[in-house]
Design a protein around this motif. Structure first.
Motif, PDB file in Angstrom:
ATOM      1  N   GLU A  17       0.798  -1.219   0.000  1.00  0.00           N
ATOM      2  CA  GLU A  17       0.000   0.000   0.000  1.00  0.00           C
ATOM      3  C   GLU A  17       0.837   1.277   0.000  1.00  0.00           C
ATOM      4  OE1 GLU A  17      -3.409   0.054  -0.261  1.00  0.00           O
ATOM      5  OE2 GLU A  17      -3.001  -2.061  -0.693  1.00  0.00           O
ATOM      6  N   MET A  18       2.137   1.151  -0.088  1.00  0.00           N
ATOM      7  CA  MET A  18       3.019   2.319  -0.032  1.00  0.00           C
ATOM      8  C   MET A  18       2.713   3.282  -1.187  1.00  0.00           C
ATOM      9  SD  MET A  18       7.188   2.293   0.052  1.00  0.00           S
ATOM     10  CE  MET A  18       7.311   1.303  -1.449  1.00  0.00           C
TER      11      MET A  18
ATOM     12  N   ALA B  72       5.401   8.308   7.356  1.00  0.00           N
ATOM     13  CA  ALA B  72       5.428   6.929   6.869  1.00  0.00           C
ATOM     14  C   ALA B  72       4.084   6.246   7.078  1.00  0.00           C
ATOM     15  CB  ALA B  72       6.545   6.151   7.564  1.00  0.00           C
ATOM     16  N   ASP B  73       3.482   6.482   8.234  1.00  0.00           N
ATOM     17  CA  ASP B  73       2.179   5.883   8.522  1.00  0.00           C
ATOM     18  C   ASP B  73       1.109   6.439   7.576  1.00  0.00           C
ATOM     19  OD1 ASP B  73       0.450   4.235  10.353  1.00  0.00           O
ATOM     20  OD2 ASP B  73      -0.480   6.191  10.664  1.00  0.00           O
TER      21      ASP B  73
ATOM     22  N   GLY C  67       4.142   3.490   4.342  1.00  0.00           N
ATOM     23  CA  GLY C  67       5.458   2.876   4.205  1.00  0.00           C
ATOM     24  C   GLY C  67       5.674   1.854   5.305  1.00  0.00           C
ATOM     25  N   GLY C  68       6.310   0.749   4.991  1.00  0.00           N
ATOM     26  CA  GLY C  68       6.509  -0.313   5.969  1.00  0.00           C
ATOM     27  C   GLY C  68       7.717  -0.043   6.854  1.00  0.00           C
TER      28      GLY C  68
ATOM     29  N   LEU D 176       5.193   9.931  -1.497  1.00  0.00           N
ATOM     30  CA  LEU D 176       6.440  10.011  -0.730  1.00  0.00           C
ATOM     31  C   LEU D 176       7.543  10.711  -1.523  1.00  0.00           C
ATOM     32  CD1 LEU D 176       6.292   6.449   0.839  1.00  0.00           C
ATOM     33  CD2 LEU D 176       6.348   8.591   2.142  1.00  0.00           C
ATOM     34  N   LYS D 177       7.590  10.483  -2.822  1.00  0.00           N
ATOM     35  CA  LYS D 177       8.620  11.116  -3.646  1.00  0.00           C
ATOM     36  C   LYS D 177       8.461  12.623  -3.708  1.00  0.00           C
ATOM     37  CE  LYS D 177       9.921   9.213  -7.554  1.00  0.00           C
ATOM     38  NZ  LYS D 177       9.908   8.514  -8.870  1.00  0.00           N
ATOM     39  N   GLU D 178       7.228  13.105  -3.522  1.00  0.00           N
ATOM     40  CA  GLU D 178       6.991  14.545  -3.590  1.00  0.00           C
ATOM     41  C   GLU D 178       7.495  15.282  -2.358  1.00  0.00           C
ATOM     42  OE1 GLU D 178       2.878  15.132  -4.315  1.00  0.00           O
ATOM     43  OE2 GLU D 178       2.946  14.331  -6.368  1.00  0.00           O
TER      44      GLU D 178
END
Length: 484
Positions: free
Chosen positions: A339-340, A422-423, A427-428, A345-347
């Motif tokens: 589900e990441m 991350a949550d 992200g794991g 995240l890259k932004e």
């Protein structure tokens, strides 16, 4: 008691011992052997017995999860990291003498000295006896030796190679040992540990200059450095850790990249006709992992991978070099979860630690203001924080040992920010409570990868212990590795 290792045999497989380009390199070498006959193959066998140069590259905290995150972010699910193309692959266990989970000091000691020690100790046994470092073995043979790191040059991993101290916190003492050991090259951060305030009034940098070291402090100065066979180089590019890759622009950094430091170190060291040994560390992979900073894991691991590519390409052309790429341990159980949200995240362009530096303190409570918390998460992470989430964050960052009720250290605040991000983006990573209860701040006992290419690299296969690695390097280089 002295004991000499001699249990690793050298298996020479024709010209494939040189290969640094995986299957393609092996196929080309096989074709060359077929075309040129047995005489050519015999010459290859002789040349491949022992390397003249050794480059050890350490991705601090870099487990398979960090690699997978970086690969997916950078190249997509069908792409690959450069280090994954190297022809020899192994796994390494990393436990320390007193814990199933190592810290970077004990791990650095193991991969430099071939012995386990307790967490927090550097270059010494659990009893405090000094150990023999692989870098000193090469130095005794007249080879150029050095360390490169995006951390301070006096922190755990480089210090594992150059220092003998019972506590990793004594970086001022490690700086002095770097000078006393007369190591030829040191590039990274940590200038504050060399200054008079840290050295009981002594000007350690002046001492380096008197010994013939050229001292550089910026990217431009490093670029303009012109090495020769007598060169000694000290590069100190930050008072403490060097900037994260993602923070360089925001902080108007004048620092070189890891790739640029690696290029200069190899160019300088290779001026010695007798050969060299270099340890090159992508240190901040560990730091971004502590913060569960997936964008940072991507950027720091890719820069490390680019440094590996430069070193391997140089070694391939040189033909007389062994390159070993490994991690000292894994941090935070990082995983590429299904589900990441990769694009989300890259932004996020800066580190959680940089975000923490943008928070404002309420003079009445000594904690961060709700408005600044809300604004920072929105601006940098595109997260709308609820009142309940802000209140929980404020509670999490209070230092329980501070009588004034002030927040914890800035990088720990960054850890808290990173865990929230991350949550949010799925992200794991292990949760904040496990990290807080961990003596290592979230390291794990997961095995880590070992990649190698070049002269005698085929020996680095299977499941190894981290202490095997310097012993194997010494053995295949023809040196006696005596251990107390």
């Amino acid at each position: 008691m002295k004991r000499t290792i001699g249990f690793f045999m050298v298996f020479i497989l024709g010209m494939t011992a040189f290969g640094c380009n995986g299957d393609q390199g092996a196929a080309e070498n096989a074709q060359n052997a077929e075309n040129n006959g047995q005489e050519e193959q015999t010459e290859g066998d002789n040349a491949a017995d022992t390397p003249k140069n050794v480059i050890v590259m350490v991705g601090d905290g870099m487990g398979l999860g960090q690699m997978e995150v970086a690969r997916l972010f950078e190249h997509g699910k069908e792409g690959e990291l450069f280090m994954e193309t190297l022809p020899n692959v192994a796994l390494s266990r990393t436990y320390s003498a007193d814990n199933m989970v190592t810290d970077s000091a004990a791990a650095g000691t193991a991969i430099a000295n071939g012995e386990k020690t307790n967490n927090g100790m550097l270059g010494v046994s659990p009893d405090g006896d000094e150990l023999t470092s692989i870098i000193d073995i090469f130095k005794e043979q007249g080879k150029t030796v050095g360390v490169v790191s995006t951390n301070t040059v006096t922190d755990a991993t480089p210090a594992g190679f150059i220092a003998k101290v019972e506590s990793r916190s004594g970086q001022d003492d490690i700086a002095r040992q770097l000078f006393e050991g007369k190591y030829d090259i040191a590039l990274g951060g940590g200038e504050s540990y060399f200054e008079p305030d840290a050295q009981d009034g002594d000007d350690l940098l002046a001492s380096f200059e008197e010994e013939g070291y050229e001292i550089v402090r910026t990217r431009d100065e490093l670029e303009n450095f012109e090495p020769n066979s007598e060169s000694k180089l000290l590069g100190l590019f930050h008072p403490s850790f060097m900037n994260y890759v993602g923070d360089r622009e925001a902080n108007d950094s004048k620092e070189p990249t890891l790739v640029e430091m690696a290029e200069t170190a190899i160019e300088t060291a290779s001026k010695n006709e007798d050969g060299f040994f270099l340890m090159i560390e992508g240190a901040r992979i560990d730091h971004v992992s502590h913060a569960a900073d997936f964008g940072g894991i991507w950027r720091e691991t890719i820069e490390f991978d680019q440094a590996v590519e430069h070193a391997v390409n140089w070694a391939e052309e040189d033909g007389d070099t062994l390159v070993v790429v490994l991690a000292d341990h894994e941090t935070m159980g990082i995983a590429a979860s299904e589900e990441m949200d990769i694009e989300g995240l890259k932004e996020i362009g800066v580190s959680p630690e940089y975000m923490a530096s943008q928070l404002e303190v309420d003079e009445e409570t000594n904690n961060y203001t709700s408005d600044s918390i809300r604004a920072v998460f929105k601006e940098y992470a595109n997260i709308e924080m609820s009142d309940e989430e802000i209140e929980q964050f404020q509670a999490n960052v209070l230092d329980p040992d501070d009588p004034e009720g002030r927040p914890v250290l800035l990088h720990i605040v960054g850890w808290e920010i990173g865990s929230i991000i991350a949550d949010h983006y799925r992200g794991g990573a292990m949760n904040r409570q496990i990290r807080a209860e961990s003596d290592t701040g979230g390291h794990t006992a997961n095995m880590v990868p070992v990649f190698s290419c070049g002269v005698a690299a085929e020996q680095f296969e299977g499941v190894l212990d981290n202490t095997d690695i310097p012993r194997m390097i010494a053995e295949i280089s023809g040196y006696e590795f005596s251990l107390d």
